[in-house]
Design an enzyme around this catalytic site. Sequence first.
Site, PDB file in Angstrom:
ATOM      1  N   ASP A  38       0.836  -1.204   0.000  1.00 32.06           N
ATOM      2  CA  ASP A  38       0.000   0.000   0.000  1.00 32.06           C
ATOM      3  C   ASP A  38       0.864   1.245   0.000  1.00 32.06           C
ATOM      4  OD1 ASP A  38      -2.283  -1.394   0.112  1.00 32.06           O
ATOM      5  OD2 ASP A  38      -2.644  -1.107   2.255  1.00 32.06           O
TER       6      ASP A  38
ATOM      7  N   LYS B 195      -3.172   3.312  -2.838  1.00 31.28           N
ATOM      8  CA  LYS B 195      -4.511   3.859  -3.026  1.00 31.28           C
ATOM      9  C   LYS B 195      -4.640   5.123  -2.190  1.00 31.28           C
ATOM     10  CE  LYS B 195      -6.643   0.237  -1.712  1.00 31.28           C
ATOM     11  NZ  LYS B 195      -7.750  -0.594  -1.282  1.00 31.28           N
TER      12      LYS B 195
ATOM     13  N   MET C   6      -9.469   7.095   8.686  1.00 28.64           N
ATOM     14  CA  MET C   6      -9.858   7.846   7.481  1.00 28.64           C
ATOM     15  C   MET C   6     -10.873   8.918   7.831  1.00 28.64           C
ATOM     16  SD  MET C   6     -10.084   4.565   4.933  1.00 28.64           S
ATOM     17  CE  MET C   6     -10.696   3.422   6.153  1.00 28.64           C
TER      18      MET C   6
HETATM   19  N1  SAH Z   1      -5.104  -1.373   8.195  1.00 30.03           N
HETATM   20  C1  SAH Z   1      -4.740  -0.076   8.679  1.00 30.03           C
HETATM   21  C2  SAH Z   1      -5.788   0.953   8.385  1.00 30.03           C
HETATM   22  C3  SAH Z   1      -5.992   1.205   6.927  1.00 30.03           C
HETATM   23  S1  SAH Z   1      -7.125   2.494   6.619  1.00 30.03           S
HETATM   24  C4  SAH Z   1      -4.456  -0.157  10.163  1.00 30.03           C
HETATM   25  O1  SAH Z   1      -4.719  -1.181  10.775  1.00 30.03           O
HETATM   26  O2  SAH Z   1      -3.949   0.798  10.723  1.00 30.03           O
HETATM   27  C5  SAH Z   1      -6.048   3.876   6.490  1.00 30.03           C
HETATM   28  C6  SAH Z   1      -6.200   4.773   7.688  1.00 30.03           C
HETATM   29  O3  SAH Z   1      -5.467   4.256   8.753  1.00 30.03           O
HETATM   30  C7  SAH Z   1      -5.638   6.159   7.501  1.00 30.03           C
HETATM   31  O4  SAH Z   1      -6.563   6.985   6.820  1.00 30.03           O
HETATM   32  C8  SAH Z   1      -5.459   6.596   8.913  1.00 30.03           C
HETATM   33  O5  SAH Z   1      -6.686   6.970   9.490  1.00 30.03           O
HETATM   34  C9  SAH Z   1      -5.034   5.312   9.564  1.00 30.03           C
HETATM   35  N2  SAH Z   1      -3.571   5.205   9.698  1.00 30.03           N
HETATM   36  C10 SAH Z   1      -2.754   4.316   9.110  1.00 30.03           C
HETATM   37  N3  SAH Z   1      -1.487   4.499   9.495  1.00 30.03           N
HETATM   38  C11 SAH Z   1      -1.498   5.530  10.351  1.00 30.03           C
HETATM   39  C12 SAH Z   1      -0.506   6.212  11.108  1.00 30.03           C
HETATM   40  N4  SAH Z   1       0.773   5.854  11.064  1.00 30.03           N
HETATM   41  N5  SAH Z   1      -0.891   7.231  11.893  1.00 30.03           N
HETATM   42  C13 SAH Z   1      -2.186   7.600  11.978  1.00 30.03           C
HETATM   43  N6  SAH Z   1      -3.153   7.010  11.281  1.00 30.03           N
HETATM   44  C14 SAH Z   1      -2.828   5.983  10.490  1.00 30.03           C
END
Ligand code: SAH
Length: 465
Positions: A249, A271, A384
């Site tokens: 990703d 994405k 998100m």
């Molecule tokens: N599978 C991922 C989430 C994917 S959706 C997980 O478990 O974290 C993508 C969202 O995850 C982003 O829009 C944000 O809200 C959050 N996200 C992912 N990495 C992040 C990070 N390092 N810091 C803050 N938010 C994060």
Amino acid sequence: MDHFPVFMAVAGRRIVVSGGGEAALAKLRLILKTTAHVTVVAAEAAPEIRRWAAEGRLRLIPRAMEPGDAMCAVLFYAANEDDAEDARVARLAHRDGARVNIVDNLLDSQFITPAIVDRDPVVIAIGTEGAAPVLARRIKRDLEERLPASLGLLARIGKTFRAAADVLPMGVVRRDFWTAFYDRVGPQAVESDGEAAVIPALETLLDETLRATGKAGHVDLVGAGPGDPELLTLKARKALDVADVVIHDRLVSREILELARREAVMIDAGKEGFGAAMAQADIDALIVEHALKGAHVVRLKAGDPTVFGRLDEEIDALAAAGVSWRIVPGITAASAAVASIGQSLTKRGRNSAVRFMTGHDTKGFADHDWKVLARPGEVAAIYMGKRAARFIQGRLLMHGADPMTPVTVIENASRLDQRVLATTLAELEPTLSEAGLTGPALTFLGLAPRDAVAATQTMNIEEFA
Ligand code: SAH
């Protein structure tokens, strides 16, 4: 390393040698193996050089070197066995723009010529930076004994067979196929029946290998964690170590991608929130395609793959194609984010449940049970949630939430550029928009940074003021 080994393109380019004696001959024997245009400038040239000239293998200019003789040459050798003359011709060649080597004068040479084991197109260059020419010659002899003389021939034929062998699954199977060819099958074929036997031998080997490997690859659906490479699981690390293909990703950090096996093919299926750079169906197809070729695929997802990762669509596609898979969990953004503000996701007497919710889904802003979420003490981790902030704020206030409910937004949790924005439901917007966050951000409803943590992070928060 004071000298960096490279293979220089010389096909059709000029190489000029000044000198006609033993030193020049020694260099010419090597240079004439190339497809360069060779010129020798020498008032007196050894008979062998004159013969080569007569045969058209080189051009002989039978006089002392003059300005312009090395014009457009890529390489120039001063091989007059006379220091003063070598220095003179080296200066001329310099002016003509050629790279200059003065035989037996390491200090004034711009390049040196290694000892060469020639199994063209396999060429091994051995250098000791002038320190131990004897050692170089010994290594050369050892290698020459070890590498079958047919190696060059095998490499040339092997090259024509590369496309055919691409039907083999990438990775171990294909590597083993070529190893067997160069170590055993190829040399045997040449020895017993000559060059013509090599292609049939390759075809037989390919058939055998295909029959032995009728199996599909495998896909690891791996959580890459929130960004800090130290928050990667050991299992994820091991999967990256053996991956043939990594499909990742956009959110997966560069430091983590660098941990993948050097030879792994890296594919960015990045994405963006809303609109997709690569449609999910295309990503599914891509993963399946590589797995069916026999590759060990690591599907690397930010955080935990089971949290807002569209994991089930990928699993469905793999199952439909009969590809084996497993899930390697990761640390989800909420875990990293809550750690960074020194809080717990659940707390006795405050909240006995926590929600992971998304600000938007494929249809737009996501709807939720706002009435429940508006109750005091509720905690929700909103993924998100940046663009949906005003929508969420409006819904919650409409359903009676306390405007002073703490809300904390953590951007780039666990990364070096992490930022924390502590606010309240009433202030969430426009505070969030004004902060202009550009990285992934997680919004906590109902959590404020613990006081001690807040104090150390005031600077961060003030950046948004
Ligand atoms: N599978 C991922 C989430 C994917 S959706 C997980 O478990 O974290 C993508 C969202 O995850 C982003 O829009 C944000 O809200 C959050 N996200 C992912 N990495 C992040 C990070 N390092 N810091 C803050 N938010 C994060």
